[in-house]
Scaffold this motif. Structure first.
Motif, PDB file in Angstrom:
ATOM      1  N   THR A  63       0.942  -1.221   0.022  1.00  0.00           N
ATOM      2  CA  THR A  63      -0.019  -0.026   0.193  1.00  0.00           C
ATOM      3  C   THR A  63       0.854   1.208  -0.010  1.00  0.00           C
ATOM      4  O   THR A  63       1.830   1.395   0.806  1.00  0.00           O
ATOM      5  N   PHE A  91       5.051   5.623   9.319  1.00  0.00           N
ATOM      6  CA  PHE A  91       4.307   4.394   8.479  1.00  0.00           C
ATOM      7  C   PHE A  91       5.298   3.614   7.598  1.00  0.00           C
ATOM      8  O   PHE A  91       4.844   2.498   7.401  1.00  0.00           O
ATOM      9  N   TYR A 116       5.861   0.238   8.754  1.00  0.00           N
ATOM     10  CA  TYR A 116       5.081  -0.968   8.927  1.00  0.00           C
ATOM     11  C   TYR A 116       5.167  -1.813   7.745  1.00  0.00           C
ATOM     12  O   TYR A 116       5.441  -1.229   6.524  1.00  0.00           O
ATOM     13  N   ILE A 157       3.757  -1.485   3.666  1.00  0.00           N
ATOM     14  CA  ILE A 157       3.443   0.033   3.354  1.00  0.00           C
ATOM     15  C   ILE A 157       4.531   0.734   2.808  1.00  0.00           C
ATOM     16  O   ILE A 157       5.536   0.476   3.449  1.00  0.00           O
ATOM     17  N   THR A 196       5.841   4.693   1.727  1.00  0.00           N
ATOM     18  CA  THR A 196       5.393   6.205   2.235  1.00  0.00           C
ATOM     19  C   THR A 196       6.267   7.220   1.338  1.00  0.00           C
ATOM     20  O   THR A 196       7.130   7.021   1.082  1.00  0.00           O
ATOM     21  N   GLU A 255      -1.054   7.853  14.227  1.00  0.00           N
ATOM     22  CA  GLU A 255      -1.372   6.438  14.045  1.00  0.00           C
ATOM     23  C   GLU A 255      -2.961   6.216  14.228  1.00  0.00           C
ATOM     24  O   GLU A 255      -3.580   5.286  13.912  1.00  0.00           O
ATOM     25  N   GLY A 302      -4.988   5.135  11.150  1.00  0.00           N
ATOM     26  CA  GLY A 302      -5.723   3.731  11.461  1.00  0.00           C
ATOM     27  C   GLY A 302      -7.202   3.750  10.995  1.00  0.00           C
ATOM     28  O   GLY A 302      -7.577   2.521  10.992  1.00  0.00           O
ATOM     29  N   ASP A 311      -5.665  -0.902   7.314  1.00  0.00           N
ATOM     30  CA  ASP A 311      -5.367  -1.764   8.381  1.00  0.00           C
ATOM     31  C   ASP A 311      -3.817  -1.720   8.834  1.00  0.00           C
ATOM     32  O   ASP A 311      -2.760  -1.849   8.076  1.00  0.00           O
ATOM     33  N   LEU A 312      -3.547  -1.165  10.093  1.00  0.00           N
ATOM     34  CA  LEU A 312      -2.198  -1.318  10.638  1.00  0.00           C
ATOM     35  C   LEU A 312      -1.911  -2.372  11.340  1.00  0.00           C
ATOM     36  O   LEU A 312      -2.727  -2.602  12.402  1.00  0.00           O
ATOM     37  N   LEU A 349      -2.804  -2.032  15.609  1.00  0.00           N
ATOM     38  CA  LEU A 349      -3.555  -0.991  15.936  1.00  0.00           C
ATOM     39  C   LEU A 349      -5.051  -1.486  16.172  1.00  0.00           C
ATOM     40  O   LEU A 349      -5.381  -2.238  15.283  1.00  0.00           O
TER      41      LEU A 349
END
Length: 111
Positions: free
Chosen positions: A2, A22, A25, A28, A30, A99, A103, A107-108, A111
């Motif tokens: 993502t 982010f 994660y 992900i 960024t 966060e 969130g 979906d993290l 979290l």
């Protein structure tokens, strides 16, 4: 994978913090940019095309994006996080707020 593009005014505190947080994660990628004329890294057409989700800090950022990149945004989801310009880079309160707000949209893990 993502791809998240974070946008604030000058790309100095909020969006670079989000980019750093982010990027940690799994799954992900960024980038961050600023919509202001004096942004350290200005928003580009390439960044918009790259992103799966664009997260802006304030409603004004979304409006400026629409004016500057309207046609490119037609197939993009742009989310306003509602985070005011009152934090410094990597400030713990900013990280917690990011966060919690991000969130809501993806979906993290944890979290």
């Amino acid at each position: 994978m993502t791809r998240l593009l974070f946008v604030c005014g000058r790309n100095r505190w909020r969006s670079p913090t989000a980019e750093a947080v982010f990027a940690r994660y799994d799954g992900i990628e960024t980038q961050s940019a600023g919509i202001g004329k004096d942004a350290d890294t200005p928003v580009s057409a390439e960044a918009i095309e790259w992103a799966d989700l664009i997260l802006v800090m304030e409603p004004a950022h979304k409006e400026k994006l629409a004016k500057a990149f309207g046609p490119l945004l037609r197939s993009k989801r742009v989310v306003v996080l509602g985070i005011p310009d009152e934090f410094r880079f990597m400030q713990p309160e900013l990280i917690a707020l990011l966060e919690e707000r991000v969130g809501r949209f993806i979906d993290l893990p944890g979290l």
